[in-house]
Design a protein around this motif. Sequence first.
Motif, PDB file in Angstrom:
ATOM      1  N   TYR A 110       0.759  -1.203  -0.030  1.00 28.73           N
ATOM      2  CA  TYR A 110       0.206   0.092  -0.020  1.00 28.73           C
ATOM      3  C   TYR A 110       0.888   1.152  -0.089  1.00 28.73           C
ATOM      4  O   TYR A 110       0.439   2.300  -0.568  1.00 28.73           O
ATOM      5  CB  TYR A 110      -1.150  -0.018   1.253  1.00 28.73           C
ATOM      6  CG  TYR A 110      -2.107  -0.994   0.984  1.00 28.73           C
ATOM      7  CD1 TYR A 110      -2.190  -1.846  -0.006  1.00 28.73           C
ATOM      8  CD2 TYR A 110      -3.142  -0.925   1.796  1.00 28.73           C
ATOM      9  CE1 TYR A 110      -3.198  -2.760  -0.149  1.00 28.73           C
ATOM     10  CE2 TYR A 110      -4.253  -1.989   1.940  1.00 28.73           C
ATOM     11  CZ  TYR A 110      -4.169  -2.759   0.841  1.00 28.73           C
ATOM     12  OH  TYR A 110      -5.153  -3.602   0.726  1.00 28.73           O
ATOM     13  N   SER A 112       3.486   0.619  -3.404  1.00 32.20           N
ATOM     14  CA  SER A 112       3.047   0.080  -4.804  1.00 32.20           C
ATOM     15  C   SER A 112       3.948  -0.781  -5.708  1.00 32.20           C
ATOM     16  O   SER A 112       4.190  -0.397  -6.786  1.00 32.20           O
ATOM     17  CB  SER A 112       2.095   1.053  -5.652  1.00 32.20           C
ATOM     18  OG  SER A 112       1.325   0.571  -6.509  1.00 32.20           O
ATOM     19  N   PRO A 146      -9.132   3.968  -6.094  1.00 27.63           N
ATOM     20  CA  PRO A 146      -7.881   3.803  -6.892  1.00 27.63           C
ATOM     21  C   PRO A 146      -8.270   3.907  -8.459  1.00 27.63           C
ATOM     22  O   PRO A 146      -9.234   3.836  -8.602  1.00 27.63           O
ATOM     23  CB  PRO A 146      -7.553   2.529  -6.623  1.00 27.63           C
ATOM     24  CG  PRO A 146      -8.459   1.763  -5.498  1.00 27.63           C
ATOM     25  CD  PRO A 146      -9.530   2.667  -5.464  1.00 27.63           C
ATOM     26  N   THR A 170     -11.447  -0.001  -8.730  1.00 35.88           N
ATOM     27  CA  THR A 170     -12.036  -0.489  -7.479  1.00 35.88           C
ATOM     28  C   THR A 170     -12.574   0.393  -6.385  1.00 35.88           C
ATOM     29  O   THR A 170     -13.011   0.068  -5.351  1.00 35.88           O
ATOM     30  CB  THR A 170     -11.311  -1.417  -6.763  1.00 35.88           C
ATOM     31  OG1 THR A 170      -9.940  -0.746  -6.577  1.00 35.88           O
ATOM     32  CG2 THR A 170     -11.086  -2.771  -7.740  1.00 35.88           C
ATOM     33  N   HIS A 204       4.729   6.052  -8.666  1.00 39.99           N
ATOM     34  CA  HIS A 204       3.947   5.020  -9.350  1.00 39.99           C
ATOM     35  C   HIS A 204       4.614   3.770  -9.152  1.00 39.99           C
ATOM     36  O   HIS A 204       5.686   3.575  -9.324  1.00 39.99           O
ATOM     37  CB  HIS A 204       3.411   5.405 -10.935  1.00 39.99           C
ATOM     38  CG  HIS A 204       2.756   6.818 -10.677  1.00 39.99           C
ATOM     39  ND1 HIS A 204       2.548   7.604 -11.800  1.00 39.99           N
ATOM     40  CD2 HIS A 204       2.078   7.660  -9.901  1.00 39.99           C
ATOM     41  CE1 HIS A 204       1.896   8.400 -11.761  1.00 39.99           C
ATOM     42  NE2 HIS A 204       1.556   8.695 -10.440  1.00 39.99           N
ATOM     43  N   GLY A 205       3.680   2.519  -9.114  1.00 40.41           N
ATOM     44  CA  GLY A 205       4.288   1.286  -9.271  1.00 40.41           C
ATOM     45  C   GLY A 205       3.057   0.461  -9.779  1.00 40.41           C
ATOM     46  O   GLY A 205       2.682   0.654 -10.975  1.00 40.41           O
ATOM     47  N   LEU A 206       2.721  -0.535  -9.179  1.00 39.46           N
ATOM     48  CA  LEU A 206       2.077  -1.504  -9.633  1.00 39.46           C
ATOM     49  C   LEU A 206       0.456  -0.614  -9.779  1.00 39.46           C
ATOM     50  O   LEU A 206      -0.282  -0.689 -10.774  1.00 39.46           O
ATOM     51  CB  LEU A 206       1.466  -2.452  -8.251  1.00 39.46           C
ATOM     52  CG  LEU A 206       0.842  -3.740  -8.709  1.00 39.46           C
ATOM     53  CD1 LEU A 206       1.338  -4.519  -9.897  1.00 39.46           C
ATOM     54  CD2 LEU A 206       0.549  -4.560  -7.541  1.00 39.46           C
ATOM     55  N   ILE A 207       0.464   0.239  -8.682  1.00 40.94           N
ATOM     56  CA  ILE A 207      -0.820   1.210  -8.879  1.00 40.94           C
ATOM     57  C   ILE A 207      -0.222   2.718  -8.285  1.00 40.94           C
ATOM     58  O   ILE A 207       0.778   2.935  -8.819  1.00 40.94           O
ATOM     59  CB  ILE A 207      -2.101   1.028  -8.355  1.00 40.94           C
ATOM     60  CG1 ILE A 207      -2.056   0.713  -6.982  1.00 40.94           C
ATOM     61  CG2 ILE A 207      -2.760   0.070  -9.338  1.00 40.94           C
ATOM     62  CD1 ILE A 207      -3.706   0.831  -6.207  1.00 40.94           C
ATOM     63  N   HIS A 208      -0.446   3.064  -7.136  1.00 40.66           N
ATOM     64  CA  HIS A 208       0.070   4.383  -6.607  1.00 40.66           C
ATOM     65  C   HIS A 208      -0.278   3.956  -5.167  1.00 40.66           C
ATOM     66  O   HIS A 208      -0.856   3.047  -4.791  1.00 40.66           O
ATOM     67  CB  HIS A 208      -0.822   5.535  -7.118  1.00 40.66           C
ATOM     68  CG  HIS A 208      -2.367   5.196  -7.160  1.00 40.66           C
ATOM     69  ND1 HIS A 208      -3.027   5.145  -5.883  1.00 40.66           N
ATOM     70  CD2 HIS A 208      -3.317   4.966  -8.023  1.00 40.66           C
ATOM     71  CE1 HIS A 208      -4.384   4.640  -6.105  1.00 40.66           C
ATOM     72  NE2 HIS A 208      -4.442   4.981  -7.637  1.00 40.66           N
ATOM     73  N   ALA A 209       0.593   4.958  -4.444  1.00 38.54           N
ATOM     74  CA  ALA A 209       0.365   4.668  -3.001  1.00 38.54           C
ATOM     75  C   ALA A 209      -1.083   4.653  -2.430  1.00 38.54           C
ATOM     76  O   ALA A 209      -1.967   5.328  -3.004  1.00 38.54           O
ATOM     77  CB  ALA A 209       1.027   5.841  -2.452  1.00 38.54           C
ATOM     78  N   GLU A 210      -1.411   3.424  -1.681  1.00 40.76           N
ATOM     79  CA  GLU A 210      -2.840   3.320  -1.125  1.00 40.76           C
ATOM     80  C   GLU A 210      -2.679   3.164   0.605  1.00 40.76           C
ATOM     81  O   GLU A 210      -3.139   2.548   1.017  1.00 40.76           O
ATOM     82  CB  GLU A 210      -3.504   2.282  -1.680  1.00 40.76           C
ATOM     83  CG  GLU A 210      -4.257   2.336  -2.817  1.00 40.76           C
ATOM     84  CD  GLU A 210      -5.344   3.366  -2.915  1.00 40.76           C
ATOM     85  OE1 GLU A 210      -5.863   3.570  -1.597  1.00 40.76           O
ATOM     86  OE2 GLU A 210      -5.676   4.054  -3.703  1.00 40.76           O
ATOM     87  N   ALA A 211      -1.691   4.105   1.063  1.00 38.97           N
ATOM     88  CA  ALA A 211      -1.068   3.924   2.241  1.00 38.97           C
ATOM     89  C   ALA A 211      -2.421   4.318   3.418  1.00 38.97           C
ATOM     90  O   ALA A 211      -2.038   3.940   4.428  1.00 38.97           O
ATOM     91  CB  ALA A 211       0.314   4.789   2.482  1.00 38.97           C
ATOM     92  N   HIS A 259      -4.872   2.798   3.761  1.00 40.20           N
ATOM     93  CA  HIS A 259      -5.541   1.763   3.988  1.00 40.20           C
ATOM     94  C   HIS A 259      -4.559   0.720   4.891  1.00 40.20           C
ATOM     95  O   HIS A 259      -4.574  -0.677   5.040  1.00 40.20           O
ATOM     96  CB  HIS A 259      -6.257   0.977   2.757  1.00 40.20           C
ATOM     97  CG  HIS A 259      -7.200   1.790   2.236  1.00 40.20           C
ATOM     98  ND1 HIS A 259      -8.469   1.202   2.790  1.00 40.20           N
ATOM     99  CD2 HIS A 259      -7.431   2.616   1.365  1.00 40.20           C
ATOM    100  CE1 HIS A 259      -9.438   2.018   1.978  1.00 40.20           C
ATOM    101  NE2 HIS A 259      -8.766   3.017   1.307  1.00 40.20           N
ATOM    102  N   TYR A 314     -13.650  -2.211   2.793  1.00 38.42           N
ATOM    103  CA  TYR A 314     -12.812  -3.470   2.245  1.00 38.42           C
ATOM    104  C   TYR A 314     -12.221  -3.930   3.569  1.00 38.42           C
ATOM    105  O   TYR A 314     -11.880  -5.405   3.739  1.00 38.42           O
ATOM    106  CB  TYR A 314     -11.687  -2.966   1.435  1.00 38.42           C
ATOM    107  CG  TYR A 314     -12.246  -2.831  -0.191  1.00 38.42           C
ATOM    108  CD1 TYR A 314     -12.362  -3.849  -0.924  1.00 38.42           C
ATOM    109  CD2 TYR A 314     -12.558  -1.708  -0.563  1.00 38.42           C
ATOM    110  CE1 TYR A 314     -12.552  -3.718  -2.221  1.00 38.42           C
ATOM    111  CE2 TYR A 314     -13.250  -1.467  -1.597  1.00 38.42           C
ATOM    112  CZ  TYR A 314     -13.045  -2.393  -2.478  1.00 38.42           C
ATOM    113  OH  TYR A 314     -13.527  -2.170  -3.971  1.00 38.42           O
TER     114      TYR A 314
END
Lengths: 306, 306
Positions: free
Chosen positions: A226, A229, B66, B81, B151-158, B160, B178
């Motif tokens: 998270y 990513s 996201p 999602t 950016h990576g797999l998506i973006h920071a989702e920190a 969560h 979630y």
Amino acid sequence: MGLFGGIESGGTKFICTIGIDSDNLLTEKRIPTTNPEETIRKVIEFFNPYAISGELIAVGIASFGPIDLNPDSQTYGYITTTPKEGWKNVDLCGQIQRGLKVPVAFDTDVNAAAIGEQYWEKDKRLLDPFLYMTVGTGIGVGVIVNGSPLHGLIHAEAGHMVIPHNWQRDPFPGSCPYHGDCLEGLASGPSMSKRWGQKPETLPDAHTAWDLEAEYLAFALVNLIYAYSPLQIVLGGGVSQHAGLIQAARSKVQQFNKGYIHSSMIQEKIDDYIHLPALGNRSGALGAIAMAIKLAKKHIEIPKAV
Amino acid sequence: MGLFGGIESGGTKFICTIGIDSDNLLTEKRIPTTNPEETIRKVIEFFNPYAISGELIAVGIASFGPIDLNPDSQTYGYITTTPKEGWKNVDLCGQIQRGLKVPVAFDTDVNAAAIGEQYWEKDKRLLDPFLYMTVGTGIGVGVIVNGSPLHGLIHAEAGHMVIPHNWQRDPFPGSCPYHGDCLEGLASGPSMSKRWGQKPETLPDAHTAWDLEAEYLAFALVNLIYAYSPLQIVLGGGVSQHAGLIQAARSKVQQFNKGYIHSSMIQEKIDDYIHLPALGNRSGALGAIAMAIKLAKKHIEIPKAV
């Protein structure tokens, strides 16, 4: 012939390596980590003949930490607040540089391991950004973004992140001298030894210890996914090698994510996404050699140096 | 005269802005977030006259997530999602790009806010890497490394990430659809409303809610500091503005760190280290304009475009 030196400085030993590249290593020596004076003197003695002969082009140091990586700081190259007895505020990089008189690259052991995995891989599977997490005597995280380790105020210290600790299931208070029940305090090798009264490698596969360990590592991995990513995660260190642990951690990552990050890498290809190091337990030492080569390449561009 | 458009797309409204720079805004419109068809149509209608006249050079979108930021993906520019009703798998970027026929920059609302804070600051205090954490309807983290959002797999989702949840002190199960009691589930504005039965802005300063909130934010901040080692942290969002909260969170960060990361930024200058956004609640909208300007500059280098 140009030679490169790698030093993996750890809490129990310094692994010193000399080679041309990862497939052509000349010699290697393990020096026990005693006090800084004796240990660093022996490291310099090992490399010195090659420095004097002019063959040694550069050295990379993969160090335990925390370390000072700010080039503008008066204590650049120092080991700083380590809990390791006698090793606080030691100018590791400077002493080796002055002793050998060659360029010295300096970074954390985990950043070096990440560099090693990337630099020496033959099939170029590792995508950027990626991270290397080691779970052994300590827990550390190295992060590569755009080909370089992430440095900031200092460097990633994500091994000390806080995670949920269910005191009813696990009344062990944690073993980190700074934080108690941070990730390293709950899930490092020494914390397992303390909690269960025996070393992790002697705990049978069916022991509840491994389910708990997988849960803590999965909390950490989800937080790292998270946060950064990453496109790939390498899980290194002695504890991670335990049969079945990485598989259990992968399932729990999927379970905790609950489909929130919707990516085939997590939903379907998690065996690729989170994998063991290609270099095994050699990532750090070979990463240090890669750092030395990268530094030398940078110096070669500047006409006066090397 | 060249004009740039900024779109801050949120769960309740789309803020559309047109300007030359942050000090010279021409006009702004708030469009309620209803269904994607109606909302996006109204956004295009707002910008279209400027696109047709040729004055509009580029548009930046700061979106809730996201979102898909992988340029090679078939769903690049989509909201993916999101729990927001009706907005799953919506091609936000593509529809606006096709509607206006100008280059469109696309990123998360928090990455845009981070870009805005950096791009428009006058005293150049913000050091790289730095991060922007917003605490409001949701919790999000934007990270700038070497001048660009991570950016990576998506973006920071920190927002969560998992943090310690003391069920005895706080029996509230969390509000994230979630994850339940992830950071956002425990510390966002809506989670405070649910837990205490009243909106956060109506809770008195002395209410225990604020001490709990400061604790959760401090856990998150420590994890973010350990993960990214940022040189600065901007704490934005409606909840963060509550009088005394940032001060309480700062002290708890020092307390949880226990001197482990030994830096004057944490030990002495934490008021500088963790601060409120210079652009207040305008970081996102002005960040979107900054993204448009940065994109246009890139296009200008390629002779055929713009």
